[in-house]
Design an enzyme around this catalytic site. Structure first.
Site, mmCIF file in Angstrom:
data_model
loop_
_atom_site.group_PDB
_atom_site.id
_atom_site.type_symbol
_atom_site.label_atom_id
_atom_site.label_comp_id
_atom_site.label_asym_id
_atom_site.label_seq_id
_atom_site.Cartn_x
_atom_site.Cartn_y
_atom_site.Cartn_z
ATOM 1 N N ASP A 483 10.555 -20.323 17.196
ATOM 2 C CA ASP A 483 9.660 -19.489 16.389
ATOM 3 C C ASP A 483 9.810 -19.752 14.897
ATOM 4 O O ASP A 483 8.980 -19.316 14.102
ATOM 5 C CB ASP A 483 9.994 -18.004 16.631
ATOM 6 C CG ASP A 483 9.260 -17.432 17.820
ATOM 7 O OD1 ASP A 483 8.189 -17.949 18.162
ATOM 8 O OD2 ASP A 483 9.776 -16.457 18.402
HETATM 9 C C1 GLC Z 1 13.735 -15.662 20.076
HETATM 10 C C2 GLC Z 1 12.392 -15.468 20.712
HETATM 11 C C3 GLC Z 1 11.984 -16.649 21.535
HETATM 12 C C4 GLC Z 1 12.148 -17.891 20.744
HETATM 13 C C5 GLC Z 1 13.550 -18.034 20.192
HETATM 14 C C6 GLC Z 1 13.716 -19.227 19.300
HETATM 15 O O1 GLC Z 1 14.730 -15.561 21.060
HETATM 16 O O2 GLC Z 1 12.354 -14.327 21.507
HETATM 17 O O3 GLC Z 1 10.661 -16.513 21.961
HETATM 18 O O4 GLC Z 1 11.841 -18.959 21.589
HETATM 19 O O5 GLC Z 1 13.858 -16.898 19.448
HETATM 20 O O6 GLC Z 1 13.074 -19.072 18.088
HETATM 21 C C1 GLC Z 2 12.692 -14.480 13.972
HETATM 22 C C2 GLC Z 2 13.937 -14.882 14.712
HETATM 23 C C3 GLC Z 2 13.632 -15.568 16.011
HETATM 24 C C4 GLC Z 2 12.666 -14.752 16.789
HETATM 25 C C5 GLC Z 2 11.440 -14.385 15.960
HETATM 26 C C6 GLC Z 2 10.527 -13.481 16.726
HETATM 27 O O1 GLC Z 2 11.971 -15.564 13.570
HETATM 28 O O2 GLC Z 2 14.751 -15.741 13.966
HETATM 29 O O3 GLC Z 2 14.803 -15.803 16.740
HETATM 30 O O4 GLC Z 2 12.269 -15.461 17.914
HETATM 31 O O5 GLC Z 2 11.831 -13.733 14.775
HETATM 32 O O6 GLC Z 2 9.325 -13.285 16.066
#
Ligand code: GLC
Ligand code: GLC
Length: 808
Positions: A483
């Protein structure tokens, strides 16, 4: 250092030192009513949706930490204490918290009085029960008081913690006998209330928290408790609560029990009232009647235990290592159930207000859950698919209560559609139920746009095919699995969302990770097409997949590892040519799991590079070297300090991808080595460093570039649960549900001689024994003594079968 120990026979973790580095929690409830409960009885309850139907209040980020919850107070003369130690913090003669499967038990003893507070949510009911027993172990008669206390939330947790000008004036309750009815907003647009009752006649009650606690009062020293007298307050606005006072006299050796219940009740719209201002209490009274005696509560508890025995009975193993057995048989599966229920909504790190169910998260959670209750996984797949758009893309999140996509986040995470294939593929492999493909499912929650699920999968596949960039690699959109890799965002303003700022779909930035996913899950889709008799489409898929593999090996390969992406200027990300973040974990795991470069040597090299560049004693970091500068063109990933979260943290979710990738290459010892590095039960003795619960996975462990190397965060709600379950059960132990039957082809580390397992698969209970071949002995798989072709047990419909697997 440890703060407790595992009790495998009871499937419990027993905390004996309440001062754990962080609250160590458990989840109660498995259908609609849930409670988060810490080792000192902190936590909160909600119905279905932690934001929109919050039953009790919880203040995150509070001082002291974890103040709100389900505490009971024992007043014994001048001494006030809690069996869970908090909030009073009075030193006890003994304390223990047992977190079990869907229940927790607090046992405290002080000055000859022992108290047990057993908490659970019965199967299929919307109530949290506390079964409390108090025993006088001394040789004199003792006069005690017991106080209960919960603080109600005014339903919408977000509004509840922000909109005080309104909600300090809306609170309303009714009290009938020992039952406190919390009915805020019931007169207008709600048809639900909560009740907090006890099954004895209360000697006093309070429903106004400020009166119970006193002005500037605190949970550790409520006025009413210190004085030994509730005020019988009726809340009128302000902060409604529920508190009971019970005066108890116990002879030497005598025991006293009481049941408290916190329930959620819904009434039909046209049957809400008994009289003006008096709620219809029929359903509440029925609920209270269900749990009016110790025997009834014990029966409900036993039912819950049976439910978990059955659930965990679907898959269990026996090996030489009790740590492995307890993770596979108990805690990893338990966490898979919790992530399936919660997605990423409510934990001690996820406020329950921030996000609902994640599209990709829920699809992945399914992978570790589907063998437990396939029917629920099926329903979930259909719910998720309904949030897909007609062009194959999807809402990134949806609210569980409404099942509607979340507009604020929207779509454009270009890996999302492929996860729908992953989830459906896992469901069909587990069940052999192809009828799911014919289920009519709306697009964008619009019934007029319904199509069979198969059409949803087709559009998922084609979404990638029709969204390729300059190197014929998939466009990344707002982000892929990571993300925080936001290649189209360019955010320079504080407060902007990295996920929703900028164009959703840049026409240039590409993801090698999605390319790997497309190959892996594209093959699954191709197989489904073929099984459905659609060879023309299957051939077409195969062509796209082959082209993608070619594109990855041509433009997605850096020489020693797979590139991560191309940015919006078509500059490579994750290359040795860069100064920071030369290599990323995700494409190494995903591309090798997909088999890319397996024949031509790239896969082997990629794994070697992971070991050399990313692996540490606590797991594999996400990227290396970490970002030390903010890169406008890369987004959130470079906003985190080095060594945490997506910037070179050990992001546990993708460690099992490496474990599985190793097994794809037959590297059994490497796979095992990594498995046990992040496995909670294997690192229990560094709980002081790791800090989160030693029975569940956390999202992230600080990486080698962090001053807090080894410290975990975001426990419980992480895709790590499902993926490690796959990596151990399917990758290492090799028990893989396949379309035509159950495959058993272990990739066991050299120190393991074998193991045995029980696996319920499509109605047959298989007793599996895996052994190493003795000298000269042939390898293979036998079902009830009959040798099979390869390592697949053909599905036969027997009730039981015994399977022997001899491996080299
Ligand atoms: C969080 C989110 C997941 C994403 C991950 C890496 O765990 O829930 O959807 O893939 O972060 O950014
Ligand atoms: C932030 C976090 C990530 C998560 C995301 C969800 O970017 O670092 O882990 O998946 O929020 O929107």
């Amino acid at each position: 250092m440890q703060y407790g120990h595992f009790d495998d026979k009871n499937r419990e973790y027993v905390i004996t030192d309440w001062e754990t580095p962080l609250p160590w929690i458990n989840y109660l409830g498995s259908d609609d009513f849930f409670t988060l409960l810490s080792n000192t009885a902190g936590g909160y309850a909600f119905y279905k949706d932690a934001r929109l139907r919050r039953i009790t209040r919880y203040r995150y980020n509070n001082l002291p930490l974890d103040q709100d919850g389900f505490h009971i107070y024992i007043k014994d003369n001048k001494t006030v204490w809690n069996p869970g130690c908090r909030p009073c913090g009075t030193k006890l003669d003994s304390y223990e918290c047992r977190h079990g499967m869907g229940y927790s038990i607090f046992k405290g003893e002080k000055n000859g009085i022992s108290v047990s507070q057993k908490m659970f949510v019965p199967a299929e009911d919307n109530v949290l029960l506390y079964h409390v027993s108090i025993k006088n172990n001394s040789d004199t008669t003792r006069k005690l008081q017991l106080f209960s206390f919960v603080e109600f939330c005014l339903w919408d947790a977000n509004d509840d913690s922000t909109n005080f000008q309104r909600n300090y004036s809306t609170g309303e309750v009714e009290v009938h006998g020992s039952a406190i009815y919390h009915k805020t907003e019931y007169r207008e647009r709600r048809n639900h209330y909560s009740i907090f009752w006890c099954n004895r006649k209360a000697d006093g009650f309070d429903t106004d928290m400020d009166i119970f606690n006193g002005p500037y009062g605190s949970a550790s020293e409520p006025d009413a408790v210190l004085e030994g007298k509730c005020r019988n307050s009726i809340a009128h606005g302000w902060r409604p609560c529920g508190a009971h006072q019970l005066d108890i006299s116990l002879k030497a050796g005598e025991e006293y029990t009481v049941v408290f219940g916190l329930g959620y009740i819904e009434n039909p719209d046209d049957d809400k009232w008994e009289a003006l201002d008096a709620v219809n209490r029929t359903r509440a009274e029925q609920m209270m009647a269900r749990y009016s005696t110790d025997a009834e509560v014990s029966a409900a508890f036993n039912e819950l235990r049976t439910l978990w025995n059955n659930l965990l009975g679907n898959f269990s193993i026996k090996s030489q290592d009790p740590r492995l057995d307890r993770m596979v048989n108990i805690w990893n599966q338990y966490q898979c159930m919790v992530t399936f229920n919660m997605s990423r909504s409510a934990s001690y790190f996820e406020s329950g207000m921030g996000r609902g169910m994640g599209f990709r998260d829920s699809c992945q959670d399914l992978l570790g859950f589907v063998h437990m209750i396939p029917g629920r996984a099926r329903a979930r797949i259909l719910d998720i698919a309904a949030t897909q758009f007609p062009d194959g893309s999807s809402y990134h999140q949806y609210q569980p209560l409404t099942k509607r996509g979340n507009l604020a986040v929207g779509s454009g995470f270009n890996d999302d559609p492929l996860w729908l294939i992953a989830g459906t593929d896992a469901y069909i492999r587990e069940t052999g139920d192809y009828s799911i493909l014919d289920e009519m499912v709306p697009f964008d929650n619009n019934p007029d746009l319904s199509q069979p699920l198969m059409e949803h999968l087709r559009r998922s596949f084609n979404y990638t095919v029709t969204h390729l960039g300059p190197h014929r690699l998939p466009l990344i959109g707002r982000a892929d699995w990571n993300d925080c890799l936001n290649l189209n965002c360019f955010s320079a303003q504080p407060g902007e969302s990295f996920q929703t700022t900028g164009p959703s779909e840049g026409p240039v930035a590409e993801s090698i990770f999605i390319a790997g996913m497309f190959v892996k899950y594209g093959k699954a889709y191709e197989r489904i097409c073929r099984i459905s008799g659609n060879n023309v489409e299957a051939d077409e898929c195969a062509r796209h997949i082959a082209e993608m593999e070619e594109a990855v090996l041509k433009d997605g390969w850096d020489g020693q590892w797979f590139l991560r992406a191309y940015d919006a200027f078509s500059k490579p990300v994750g290359t040795h040519l860069n100064e920071e973040a030369q290599i990323f974990i995700e494409p190494q795991g995903m591309c090798v799991m997909a088999g890319i470069g397996k024949e031509t040597g790239e896969a082997e090299k990629a794994m070697r590079s992971v070991h050399e560049r990313l692996e540490t004693k606590y797991g594999v970091v996400l990227n290396n070297p970490p970002f030390r500068r903010y890169h406008l063109e890369l987004g959130e990933i470079s906003s985190y300090p080095p060594g945490v979260k997506e910037n070179a943290g050990i992001f546990c979710h993708n460690n099992p991808w490496i474990t599985m990738a190793e097994t794809v290459l037959g590297h059994a010892d490497e796979a095992w080595d990594l498995y046990q590095k992040i496995c909670p039960a294997f690192i229990e003795d560094i709980s002081d460093i790791h800090r989160t619960e030693p029975y569940v996975y956390s999202q992230m462990i600080a990486g080698k570039d962090s001053p807090r190397f080894g410290e975990a965060k975001n426990s419980w709600l992480t895709g790590t649960a499902a993926w490690t379950f796959l990596s151990i059960s399917q990758g290492i132990l090799g028990i893989v549900p396949d379309y035509d039957g159950l495959q058993v082809k272990p990739c066991l580390p050299s120190h393991m001689d074998g193991f045995s397992a029980t696996r319920l698969f499509r109605g047959t209970s298989y007793s599996i024994t895996v052994k190493r071949a003795k000298k000269g002995e042939q390898t293979g798989l036998w079902v009830d003594g009959v040798r099979q072709e390869g390592f697949i047990i053909p599905a036969e419909g027997k009730k039981e079968a015994s399977v022997t697997v001899i491996i080299g």
